[in-house]
Design a protein around this motif. Structure first.
Motif, mmCIF file in Angstrom:
data_model
loop_
_atom_site.group_PDB
_atom_site.id
_atom_site.type_symbol
_atom_site.label_atom_id
_atom_site.label_comp_id
_atom_site.label_asym_id
_atom_site.label_seq_id
_atom_site.Cartn_x
_atom_site.Cartn_y
_atom_site.Cartn_z
ATOM 1 N N HIS A 64 -6.919 98.525 17.618
ATOM 2 C CA HIS A 64 -6.326 98.772 18.939
ATOM 3 C C HIS A 64 -7.229 98.221 20.046
ATOM 4 C CE1 HIS A 64 -3.850 100.706 21.947
ATOM 5 N NE2 HIS A 64 -4.939 101.227 22.473
ATOM 6 N N ALA A 65 -8.515 98.464 19.931
ATOM 7 C CA ALA A 65 -9.459 97.993 20.947
ATOM 8 C C ALA A 65 -9.500 96.467 21.022
ATOM 9 C CB ALA A 65 -10.852 98.536 20.661
ATOM 10 N N ARG A 66 -9.300 95.811 19.877
ATOM 11 C CA ARG A 66 -9.353 94.345 19.828
ATOM 12 C C ARG A 66 -7.960 93.719 19.986
ATOM 13 N NH1 ARG A 66 -13.975 95.998 20.077
ATOM 14 N NH2 ARG A 66 -15.729 95.220 18.846
ATOM 15 N N ARG A 67 -6.960 94.576 20.149
ATOM 16 C CA ARG A 67 -5.575 94.117 20.306
ATOM 17 C C ARG A 67 -5.136 93.226 19.136
ATOM 18 N NH1 ARG A 67 -4.022 95.598 25.515
ATOM 19 N NH2 ARG A 67 -5.740 95.832 26.958
ATOM 20 N N LEU A 68 -5.437 93.696 17.931
ATOM 21 C CA LEU A 68 -5.047 92.991 16.716
ATOM 22 C C LEU A 68 -4.145 93.882 15.873
ATOM 23 C CD1 LEU A 68 -8.370 91.398 15.388
ATOM 24 C CD2 LEU A 68 -6.366 90.187 16.198
ATOM 25 N N THR A 69 -3.286 93.258 15.107
ATOM 26 C CA THR A 69 -2.478 94.020 14.165
ATOM 27 C C THR A 69 -3.163 93.983 12.802
ATOM 28 O OG1 THR A 69 -1.165 92.138 13.425
ATOM 29 C CG2 THR A 69 -0.361 93.356 15.376
ATOM 30 N N LEU A 70 -2.752 94.865 11.941
ATOM 31 C CA LEU A 70 -3.284 94.890 10.586
ATOM 32 C C LEU A 70 -2.934 93.582 9.870
ATOM 33 C CD1 LEU A 70 -4.913 96.965 8.973
ATOM 34 C CD2 LEU A 70 -2.789 97.685 7.913
ATOM 35 N N SER A 71 -1.763 93.051 10.135
ATOM 36 C CA SER A 71 -1.341 91.785 9.528
ATOM 37 C C SER A 71 -2.241 90.630 9.968
ATOM 38 C CB SER A 71 0.105 91.464 9.899
ATOM 39 O OG SER A 71 0.963 92.435 9.385
ATOM 40 N N GLU A 72 -2.583 90.594 11.250
ATOM 41 C CA GLU A 72 -3.468 89.537 11.745
ATOM 42 C C GLU A 72 -4.854 89.638 11.107
ATOM 43 O OE1 GLU A 72 -1.818 88.771 16.259
ATOM 44 O OE2 GLU A 72 -3.011 90.580 15.884
ATOM 45 N N ALA A 98 -4.806 88.419 7.465
ATOM 46 C CA ALA A 98 -4.832 86.957 7.355
ATOM 47 C C ALA A 98 -6.224 86.400 7.654
ATOM 48 C CB ALA A 98 -3.808 86.345 8.301
ATOM 49 N N ARG A 99 -6.905 86.967 8.631
ATOM 50 C CA ARG A 99 -8.224 86.468 9.019
ATOM 51 C C ARG A 99 -9.298 86.727 7.968
ATOM 52 N NH1 ARG A 99 -9.345 87.651 15.391
ATOM 53 N NH2 ARG A 99 -7.479 86.668 16.218
ATOM 54 N N VAL A 100 -9.211 87.865 7.293
ATOM 55 C CA VAL A 100 -10.252 88.209 6.311
ATOM 56 C C VAL A 100 -9.805 87.936 4.877
ATOM 57 C CG1 VAL A 100 -11.375 89.891 7.789
ATOM 58 C CG2 VAL A 100 -9.606 90.649 6.218
ATOM 59 N N ASP A 101 -8.577 87.428 4.712
ATOM 60 C CA ASP A 101 -8.042 87.089 3.404
ATOM 61 C C ASP A 101 -8.067 88.277 2.447
ATOM 62 O OD1 ASP A 101 -6.793 85.331 1.656
ATOM 63 O OD2 ASP A 101 -8.685 84.711 0.748
ATOM 64 N N ILE A 102 -7.569 89.400 2.944
ATOM 65 C CA ILE A 102 -7.418 90.627 2.154
ATOM 66 C C ILE A 102 -5.957 91.024 2.256
ATOM 67 C CG2 ILE A 102 -8.094 93.054 1.953
ATOM 68 C CD1 ILE A 102 -10.726 92.256 3.340
ATOM 69 N N THR A 103 -5.396 91.497 1.160
ATOM 70 C CA THR A 103 -3.972 91.833 1.195
ATOM 71 C C THR A 103 -3.707 92.934 2.220
ATOM 72 O OG1 THR A 103 -4.077 93.544 -0.505
ATOM 73 C CG2 THR A 103 -3.716 91.267 -1.248
ATOM 74 N N LEU A 104 -2.533 92.880 2.775
ATOM 75 C CA LEU A 104 -2.113 93.888 3.743
ATOM 76 C C LEU A 104 -2.113 95.270 3.086
ATOM 77 C CD1 LEU A 104 -1.132 94.423 6.592
ATOM 78 C CD2 LEU A 104 1.188 93.898 5.830
ATOM 79 N N ALA A 105 -1.704 95.329 1.833
ATOM 80 C CA ALA A 105 -1.684 96.612 1.116
ATOM 81 C C ALA A 105 -3.090 97.207 0.994
ATOM 82 C CB ALA A 105 -1.077 96.424 -0.267
#
Length: 74
Positions: A12-20, A23-30
Motif C-alpha cells: 500500500h505504501a509503495r502503491r503496488l499490487t500483489l500481482s505487480e 511479476a517483479r520478483v518472479d514469485i507466483t501470485l499464490a
C-alpha cells in the motif's frame, strides 16, 4: 503466531499490487498471497531479499515479532 507479516502495508505504501510485485520478483501470485495472509510457515532468504529489493525496504519492514501467549489448537 507471534510473527506478523506486514507485506500488505508495504504494498500500500509503495502503491503496488500483489500481482505487480509477483511479476517483479518472479514469485507466483499464490505463494505471495500465502505470505501476505500470514499463512506461510517459512520464507527463503532469497525470496525475502527479492521482495525487499523491489519494495526498497528492510526485512523488519515486512516482518514483525509480537510477543504473546497464543496457543495453537492441536
Amino acid at each position: 503466531m507471534p510473527i506478523r507479516v506486514k507485506l500488505d502495508d508495504m504494498l500500500h505504501a509503495r502503491r503496488l499490487t500483489l500481482s505487480e510485485l509477483s511479476a517483479r520478483v518472479d514469485i507466483t501470485l499464490a505463494n505471495l498471497s500465502v505470505l501476505k495472509t500470514g499463512k506461510a510457515k517459512a520464507i527463503r532468504f532469497s525470496t525475502l531479499e527479492a521482495i525487499c529489493r523491489e519494495l526498497d525496504c528492510k526485512p523488519g519492514d515486512i516482518l514483525d515479532y509480537e510477543d504473546g501467549d497464543e496457543t495453537e489448537d492441536a
